[in-house]
Design a protein around this motif. Structure first.
Motif, PDB file in Angstrom:
ATOM      1  N   ASN A   1       0.810  -1.209   0.000  1.00 13.34           N
ATOM      2  CA  ASN A   1       0.000   0.000   0.000  1.00 13.34           C
ATOM      3  C   ASN A   1       0.847   1.265   0.000  1.00 13.34           C
ATOM      4  O   ASN A   1       1.995   1.276   0.448  1.00 13.34           O
ATOM      5  CB  ASN A   1      -0.940   0.008   1.205  1.00 13.34           C
ATOM      6  N   ILE A   2       0.231   2.357  -0.480  1.00 16.93           N
ATOM      7  CA  ILE A   2       0.933   3.629  -0.676  1.00 16.93           C
ATOM      8  C   ILE A   2       0.109   4.759  -0.070  1.00 16.93           C
ATOM      9  O   ILE A   2      -1.084   4.899  -0.379  1.00 16.93           O
ATOM     10  CB  ILE A   2       1.130   3.923  -2.177  1.00 16.93           C
ATOM     11  N   LEU A   3       0.720   5.559   0.779  1.00 17.47           N
ATOM     12  CA  LEU A   3       0.103   6.788   1.278  1.00 17.47           C
ATOM     13  C   LEU A   3       0.643   7.931   0.435  1.00 17.47           C
ATOM     14  O   LEU A   3       1.850   8.164   0.392  1.00 17.47           O
ATOM     15  CB  LEU A   3       0.423   7.014   2.757  1.00 17.47           C
ATOM     16  N   ILE A   4      -0.249   8.643  -0.239  1.00 15.40           N
ATOM     17  CA  ILE A   4       0.129   9.699  -1.181  1.00 15.40           C
ATOM     18  C   ILE A   4      -0.182  11.057  -0.569  1.00 15.40           C
ATOM     19  O   ILE A   4      -1.328  11.346  -0.226  1.00 15.40           O
ATOM     20  CB  ILE A   4      -0.634   9.554  -2.506  1.00 15.40           C
TER      21      ILE A   4
ATOM     22  N   GLU B   1       3.711  11.850  14.931  1.00  8.29           N
ATOM     23  CA  GLU B   1       2.776  10.864  15.443  1.00  8.29           C
ATOM     24  C   GLU B   1       1.554  10.720  14.524  1.00  8.29           C
ATOM     25  O   GLU B   1       1.078   9.605  14.280  1.00  8.29           O
ATOM     26  CB  GLU B   1       2.323  11.240  16.860  1.00  8.29           C
ATOM     27  N   MET B   2       1.060  11.853  14.023  1.00  8.23           N
ATOM     28  CA  MET B   2      -0.098  11.799  13.131  1.00  8.23           C
ATOM     29  C   MET B   2       0.258  11.121  11.807  1.00  8.23           C
ATOM     30  O   MET B   2      -0.509  10.297  11.282  1.00  8.23           O
ATOM     31  CB  MET B   2      -0.635  13.206  12.868  1.00  8.23           C
ATOM     32  N   ASN B   3       1.433  11.442  11.270  1.00  8.65           N
ATOM     33  CA  ASN B   3       1.889  10.774  10.049  1.00  8.65           C
ATOM     34  C   ASN B   3       2.006   9.267  10.272  1.00  8.65           C
ATOM     35  O   ASN B   3       1.603   8.461   9.421  1.00  8.65           O
ATOM     36  CB  ASN B   3       3.248  11.328   9.605  1.00  8.65           C
TER      37      ASN B   3
ATOM     38  N   SER C   1      -0.042   3.738   9.483  1.00  6.44           N
ATOM     39  CA  SER C   1      -0.572   2.521  10.080  1.00  6.44           C
ATOM     40  C   SER C   1      -1.987   2.241   9.584  1.00  6.44           C
ATOM     41  O   SER C   1      -2.338   1.101   9.252  1.00  6.44           O
ATOM     42  CB  SER C   1      -0.573   2.644  11.610  1.00  6.44           C
ATOM     43  N   TYR C   2      -2.802   3.286   9.525  1.00  7.10           N
ATOM     44  CA  TYR C   2      -4.182   3.166   9.047  1.00  7.10           C
ATOM     45  C   TYR C   2      -4.226   2.599   7.626  1.00  7.10           C
ATOM     46  O   TYR C   2      -5.034   1.724   7.310  1.00  7.10           O
ATOM     47  CB  TYR C   2      -4.850   4.543   9.089  1.00  7.10           C
ATOM     48  N   ALA C   3      -3.317   3.111   6.771  1.00  8.49           N
ATOM     49  CA  ALA C   3      -3.281   2.676   5.373  1.00  8.49           C
ATOM     50  C   ALA C   3      -2.509   1.372   5.182  1.00  8.49           C
ATOM     51  O   ALA C   3      -2.491   0.836   4.074  1.00  8.49           O
ATOM     52  CB  ALA C   3      -2.668   3.774   4.508  1.00  8.49           C
ATOM     53  N   LYS C   4      -1.862   0.901   6.255  1.00 10.99           N
ATOM     54  CA  LYS C   4      -0.958  -0.248   6.158  1.00 10.99           C
ATOM     55  C   LYS C   4       0.032  -0.010   5.012  1.00 10.99           C
ATOM     56  O   LYS C   4       0.318  -0.900   4.200  1.00 10.99           O
ATOM     57  CB  LYS C   4      -1.731  -1.549   5.950  1.00 10.99           C
ATOM     58  N   ALA C   5       0.541   1.217   4.998  1.00 12.66           N
ATOM     59  CA  ALA C   5       1.375   1.661   3.877  1.00 12.66           C
ATOM     60  C   ALA C   5       2.822   1.209   3.998  1.00 12.66           C
ATOM     61  O   ALA C   5       3.437   1.342   5.065  1.00 12.66           O
ATOM     62  CB  ALA C   5       1.327   3.182   3.761  1.00 12.66           C
ATOM     63  N   GLU C   6       3.345   0.706   2.920  1.00 13.46           N
ATOM     64  CA  GLU C   6       4.758   0.365   2.822  1.00 13.46           C
ATOM     65  C   GLU C   6       5.542   1.455   2.105  1.00 13.46           C
ATOM     66  O   GLU C   6       6.770   1.457   2.121  1.00 13.46           O
ATOM     67  CB  GLU C   6       4.917  -0.976   2.098  1.00 13.46           C
ATOM     68  N   TYR C   7       4.790   2.396   1.488  1.00 13.64           N
ATOM     69  CA  TYR C   7       5.412   3.514   0.780  1.00 13.64           C
ATOM     70  C   TYR C   7       4.678   4.801   1.156  1.00 13.64           C
ATOM     71  O   TYR C   7       3.459   4.813   1.337  1.00 13.64           O
ATOM     72  CB  TYR C   7       5.359   3.312  -0.742  1.00 13.64           C
ATOM     73  N   PHE C   8       5.445   5.890   1.262  1.00  9.83           N
ATOM     74  CA  PHE C   8       4.898   7.201   1.619  1.00  9.83           C
ATOM     75  C   PHE C   8       5.478   8.198   0.623  1.00  9.83           C
ATOM     76  O   PHE C   8       6.687   8.436   0.598  1.00  9.83           O
ATOM     77  CB  PHE C   8       5.323   7.538   3.051  1.00  9.83           C
ATOM     78  N   VAL C   9       4.621   8.756  -0.238  1.00 11.42           N
ATOM     79  CA  VAL C   9       5.083   9.679  -1.274  1.00 11.42           C
ATOM     80  C   VAL C   9       4.746  11.107  -0.869  1.00 11.42           C
ATOM     81  O   VAL C   9       3.595  11.416  -0.556  1.00 11.42           O
ATOM     82  CB  VAL C   9       4.443   9.376  -2.645  1.00 11.42           C
ATOM     83  N   THR C  10       5.743  11.979  -0.882  1.00 12.42           N
ATOM     84  CA  THR C  10       5.528  13.367  -0.488  1.00 12.42           C
ATOM     85  C   THR C  10       6.469  14.287  -1.245  1.00 12.42           C
ATOM     86  O   THR C  10       7.377  13.827  -1.943  1.00 12.42           O
ATOM     87  CB  THR C  10       5.740  13.530   1.034  1.00 12.42           C
TER      88      THR C  10
ATOM     89  N   ALA D   1       8.035   7.838   8.575  1.00  8.78           N
ATOM     90  CA  ALA D   1       8.281   6.745   7.632  1.00  8.78           C
ATOM     91  C   ALA D   1       9.334   5.794   8.186  1.00  8.78           C
ATOM     92  O   ALA D   1       9.186   4.567   8.109  1.00  8.78           O
ATOM     93  CB  ALA D   1       8.717   7.304   6.282  1.00  8.78           C
ATOM     94  N   LYS D   2      10.379   6.370   8.761  1.00 10.25           N
ATOM     95  CA  LYS D   2      11.460   5.550   9.321  1.00 10.25           C
ATOM     96  C   LYS D   2      10.942   4.654  10.442  1.00 10.25           C
ATOM     97  O   LYS D   2      11.229   3.442  10.479  1.00 10.25           O
ATOM     98  CB  LYS D   2      12.579   6.455   9.838  1.00 10.25           C
ATOM     99  N   GLU D   3      10.164   5.238  11.351  1.00  9.26           N
ATOM    100  CA  GLU D   3       9.650   4.472  12.492  1.00  9.26           C
ATOM    101  C   GLU D   3       8.602   3.447  12.071  1.00  9.26           C
ATOM    102  O   GLU D   3       8.403   2.439  12.754  1.00  9.26           O
ATOM    103  CB  GLU D   3       9.061   5.428  13.537  1.00  9.26           C
ATOM    104  N   SER D   4       7.941   3.705  10.936  1.00 10.62           N
ATOM    105  CA  SER D   4       6.920   2.782  10.434  1.00 10.62           C
ATOM    106  C   SER D   4       7.499   1.770   9.463  1.00 10.62           C
ATOM    107  O   SER D   4       6.761   0.931   8.936  1.00 10.62           O
ATOM    108  CB  SER D   4       5.807   3.573   9.740  1.00 10.62           C
ATOM    109  N   GLN D   5       8.801   1.898   9.206  1.00 11.32           N
ATOM    110  CA  GLN D   5       9.493   1.024   8.256  1.00 11.32           C
ATOM    111  C   GLN D   5       8.858   1.091   6.866  1.00 11.32           C
ATOM    112  O   GLN D   5       8.757   0.089   6.151  1.00 11.32           O
ATOM    113  CB  GLN D   5       9.523  -0.419   8.765  1.00 11.32           C
ATOM    114  N   ALA D   6       8.424   2.302   6.517  1.00  9.94           N
ATOM    115  CA  ALA D   6       7.883   2.558   5.179  1.00  9.94           C
ATOM    116  C   ALA D   6       8.950   3.269   4.355  1.00  9.94           C
ATOM    117  O   ALA D   6       9.743   4.054   4.891  1.00  9.94           O
ATOM    118  CB  ALA D   6       6.624   3.412   5.264  1.00  9.94           C
ATOM    119  N   VAL D   7       8.977   3.016   3.070  1.00  8.66           N
ATOM    120  CA  VAL D   7       9.908   3.711   2.171  1.00  8.66           C
ATOM    121  C   VAL D   7       9.342   5.094   1.867  1.00  8.66           C
ATOM    122  O   VAL D   7       8.185   5.224   1.443  1.00  8.66           O
ATOM    123  CB  VAL D   7      10.100   2.931   0.854  1.00  8.66           C
TER     124      VAL D   7
END
Length: 263
Positions: free
Chosen positions: A138-141, A195-197, A202-211, A227-233
């Protein structure tokens, strides 16, 4: 009615820096016309006796007409770092009518000398989408609604993609038109805390975060940490290079010009 005897300043706002400059100018005997791209941007500005806020995107010809109608003497461009078309229209309009143009630059995030684990730097939304083509997960955009359509080229995009956009009618309607809705659409005003990010990832179960590299005012560092703490790219879009002045330099310049006019 505008007082033609005082300095007439036009500020293209809709950003943290733009609102800050308008607040600063409230302490001077000047008349401020503030332009925002949307009604939502207008609502974020506290109108004062010396301030008129005009919502709506303006092309070069309409900017020139506004400058002439209001008797504008100085233009401050405090639009978003990625609003390149708007900046070019404002700059050209000022050149045509031959009045001072000031570009207010947001503080830039310093890229590390060495590659960072979990951070991928790209030049555009298009390149970000290309880098995601062969991925799964999943991807958080968080790159805005205007280029959201590019993500619909991704395999299984309706299941994978979660869009976070401004809570404006324009942005939400565009998302829904594209097919981003229900739990895949988050409409909120940033910037967001780490914390909100993290909660949204977590809500999106995102493995990627695009910004976009939006600097301190846009909460970029909080996105990096989340992203680092969530282990998302984190896929970060570099800000375009441009010339201009910091908000502090703009304030100093305006104070000097207004003081000189008052003599």
């Amino acid at each position: 009615m505008f007082n033609r005897k005082v300095q007439q300043i036009l500020v293209f706002a809709g950003t943290t820096e733009g609102r800050e400059l308008i607040e600063y100018l409230n302490d001077f005997k000047v008349q401020v016309t503030a332009c925002t791209a949307t009604e939502y941007g207008k609502a974020c500005i506290r109108e004062q006796e010396n301030t008129e806020v005009i919502p709506g995107r303006l092309e070069e010809e309409k900017i020139k007409a506004l400058i002439c109608e209001k008797g504008i003497e100085i233009v401050v461009d405090a639009t978003h770092p990625f609003a390149m078309t708007a900046t070019e229209n404002i700059r050209r309009a000022c050149q045509e009518v031959k009045i001072p143009y000031l570009r207010c630059l947001r503080e830039r995030t310093k890229e590390p000398d060495e590659p960072q684990d979990g951070v991928v730097w790209v030049k555009s939304v298009e390149q970000a989408v290309e880098s995601l083509m062969k991925t799964e997960g999943n991807i958080l955009i968080a790159t805005g609604s205007r280029e959201l359509y590019r993500y619909t080229a991704l395999p299984n995009w309706k299941e994978r993609c979660f869009a976070r956009v401004l809570s404006s009618r324009e942005a939400v309607e565009e998302c829904i038109r594209l097919g981003f809705e229900g739990r895949h659409l988050i409409a909120m005003q940033g910037p967001f805390s780490k914390e909100m990010n993290r909660e949204m990832l977590s809500y999106a179960k995102a493995e990627y975060f695009v910004t976009k590299e939006s600097g301190r005012a846009g909460g970029f560092e909080e996105k990096v940490q989340a992203a680092k703490e969530s282990q998302a790219v984190l896929i970060a879009i570099r800000r375009p290079r441009e010339e201009g002045k910091s908000p502090a330099q703009i304030k100093s310049y305006l104070a000097e010009i207004v003081a000189r006019r008052s003599l």
